[in-house]
Every structure is written in C-alpha cells, then in structure tokens.
Motif scaffolding. Structure first.
Motif, short mmCIF file in Angstrom:
data_model
loop_
_atom_site.label_atom_id
_atom_site.label_comp_id
_atom_site.label_asym_id
_atom_site.label_seq_id
_atom_site.Cartn_x
_atom_site.Cartn_y
_atom_site.Cartn_z
N THR A 59 0.81 -1.22 0.00
CA THR A 59 0.00 0.00 0.00
C THR A 59 0.84 1.28 0.00
N ASP A 70 -3.34 2.36 3.12
CA ASP A 70 -2.05 2.73 3.70
C ASP A 70 -2.22 3.71 4.86
N MET A 119 -5.60 1.65 -2.36
CA MET A 119 -4.28 1.50 -1.74
C MET A 119 -3.93 2.69 -0.85
#
Length: 109
Positions: A42, A92, A88
């Motif tokens: 990520t 993250d 992503m």
C-alpha cells in the motif's frame, strides 16, 4: 510488541519490524512465477511473496497472510482475493494509523 497470535496489517515500511511473525499484507499483484509473487504494498514498496504449490491468487488486489522471512519477503500461509480494486492510499493511511504508537498496543493486545 503485539501478541504472538495476531497478524497485523503491514506495508513494506513496517515489514522489518515483524521478521518471524505472521502479518497481513494488502497489496496489488505485479508479477508471478512458479514459486513467488512480487506485489506492490500500500505504500508503493515491493514485497516478494513465496509459496509452495498453487499460489491461490486469482485477483489483482489481494491480502496475503503469511510469515515474514526477512525485510522484503513473506512466506504465504493464505490469500484473500478481492473482487474489487483496493483503495491502496486509504488502506495505507489505516495501516499507518494502526501502527501509530498511541494506538498499536490498544489495537493488538
């Protein structure tokens, strides 16, 4: 650190802190061979995922559950195939928040 029975989600930056431990790696599959998959974490870093037999990967976006072998390698135990693209950047952000020292022990203890 966290309980031995947990498998926290990590990105490539946190991987070195978990050598010898089980983790979950939300990621995008980049390349596949007969014994390994290269994925993008990520945070944009690349991780090598090793496996024996069938990888079990059928999607571009997956979550790998496995044991951290070294700073760049995870040995796959299981895979969760996502039917939709994984955000992503948002994932993250969540991973970084979970690993924030203010929250990590509360979440993983």
């Amino acid at each position: 650190m966290s309980d031995e029975n947990t498998s926290p989600r990590v990105n490539s930056a946190f991987l070195p802190k978990f050598v010898g431990r089980m983790v979950r790696v939300p990621c995008k599959v980049l390349t596949t061979t007969d014994t390994a998959v290269t994925v993008q974490s990520t945070d944009g870093g690349e991780i090598s995922i090793t496996f024996a037999g069938d990888s079990g990967i059928t999607s571009t976006f997956v979550e790998i559950i496995g044991k951290v072998v070294d700073e760049q390698t995870v040995k796959k135990f299981a895979v969760i195939n996502h039917k939709v693209d994984l955000d992503m950047q948002s994932m993250d952000g969540l991973i970084r928040l979970w690993h924030d020292p203010r929250f990590f022990d509360t979440v993983f203890s």
